[in-house]
Motif scaffolding. Sequence first.
Motif, short mmCIF file in Angstrom:
data_model
loop_
_atom_site.label_atom_id
_atom_site.label_comp_id
_atom_site.label_asym_id
_atom_site.label_seq_id
_atom_site.Cartn_x
_atom_site.Cartn_y
_atom_site.Cartn_z
N GLY A 97 -66.94 -126.03 9.06
CA GLY A 97 -67.98 -125.02 8.61
C GLY A 97 -67.71 -123.99 9.57
O GLY A 97 -67.86 -122.88 9.25
N ARG A 98 -67.24 -124.28 11.03
CA ARG A 98 -67.16 -123.01 11.88
C ARG A 98 -65.69 -122.05 11.32
O ARG A 98 -65.79 -120.98 11.53
N LEU A 100 -64.53 -121.83 8.55
CA LEU A 100 -65.03 -121.05 7.22
C LEU A 100 -65.99 -119.94 7.33
O LEU A 100 -65.73 -118.85 6.90
N ALA A 101 -66.89 -120.13 8.45
CA ALA A 101 -67.88 -119.03 8.58
C ALA A 101 -66.69 -117.84 9.29
O ALA A 101 -67.39 -116.73 9.05
N LEU A 104 -65.00 -116.06 6.81
CA LEU A 104 -65.84 -115.36 5.98
C LEU A 104 -66.14 -113.73 6.65
O LEU A 104 -66.29 -112.95 6.17
N LEU A 129 -69.41 -128.76 1.44
CA LEU A 129 -69.10 -127.75 2.56
C LEU A 129 -68.95 -126.32 2.07
O LEU A 129 -69.97 -125.38 2.56
N TYR A 130 -68.45 -126.12 0.76
CA TYR A 130 -68.38 -124.73 0.39
C TYR A 130 -69.80 -124.43 -0.39
O TYR A 130 -70.18 -123.39 -0.20
N HIS A 133 -72.14 -123.21 2.08
CA HIS A 133 -71.49 -121.77 2.47
C HIS A 133 -71.68 -120.71 1.32
O HIS A 133 -71.02 -119.67 1.20
N ARG A 160 -67.38 -116.62 -4.13
CA ARG A 160 -68.70 -116.01 -3.70
C ARG A 160 -68.34 -114.79 -3.00
O ARG A 160 -67.38 -114.28 -2.87
#
Length: 178
Positions: A97-98, A100-101, A104, A129-130, A133, A160
């Motif tokens: 998650g970190r 990916l964040a 982004l 996970l996706y 987000h 997204r």
Amino acid sequence: MTDSMVEIRTTGSAAADLLAALHIASFAESAAEPWSPASVAAILRAPGALALIAVDPAGPGGNDDPCGLAVARCGPDDAEILALGVLPERRRHGLGGRLLAALLELLATTTTRKVLLEVAVDNHPARRLYAAHGFAEIGVRRGYYRRRPGPPVDALILARSVDPPTGFVRGSSSFVAG
Ligand SMILES: CC(C)(COP(=O)(O)OP(=O)(O)OC[C@H]1O[C@@H](n2cnc3c(N)ncnc32)[C@H](O)[C@@H]1OP(=O)(O)O)[C@@H](O)C(=O)NCCC(=O)NCCS
């Protein structure tokens, strides 16, 4: 639980060998083809390539142990996430998650306003996970992943929007006050 000591850093083609090793170890059970150091170097030398590596300064190896990666290709309007992986023994501590964040966030500072990726239909951890987000399904590629042994597996295309950070002036690569 989170892996708060782990640092996420931008990296480039000089780290191709390391990123290839991380990709092989992270995607061993997945439908994706493993990356060679040469293919990673080619991806990272191409215009618009973005790469992040997660390293643990306090890991068992004691010296910035690599534990995850995220790689994207960024065009003027949209970007594609080419890899997001965490070593099996480091999973479920928030690192995916970190990464990916952080990716982004990085994309938000470019002109890109949409991000796409492909994920195997049976890859439930990644799909969750996706979804968490904000990614939504926009298409399917039938039999996209060749698995041996086993039948081919469909890929879902997820997308997204990428929102610019507050105060960001499109095309200026900088922030303005207020
Ligand atoms: C997908 C992947 C990157 C997730 O990394 P991670 O560090 O475990 O992810 P996080 O700990 O940040 O988990 C974030 C969320 O993802 C989902 N998730 C992650 N692993 C999961 C699992 N095994 N089962 C169900 N949900 C899972 C959950 O919603 C989780 O939130 P929660 O812990 O609050 O329930 C990791 O499993 C991986 O490297 N998989 C192999 C490579 C891959 O398939 N990459 C994606 C290709 S498109």
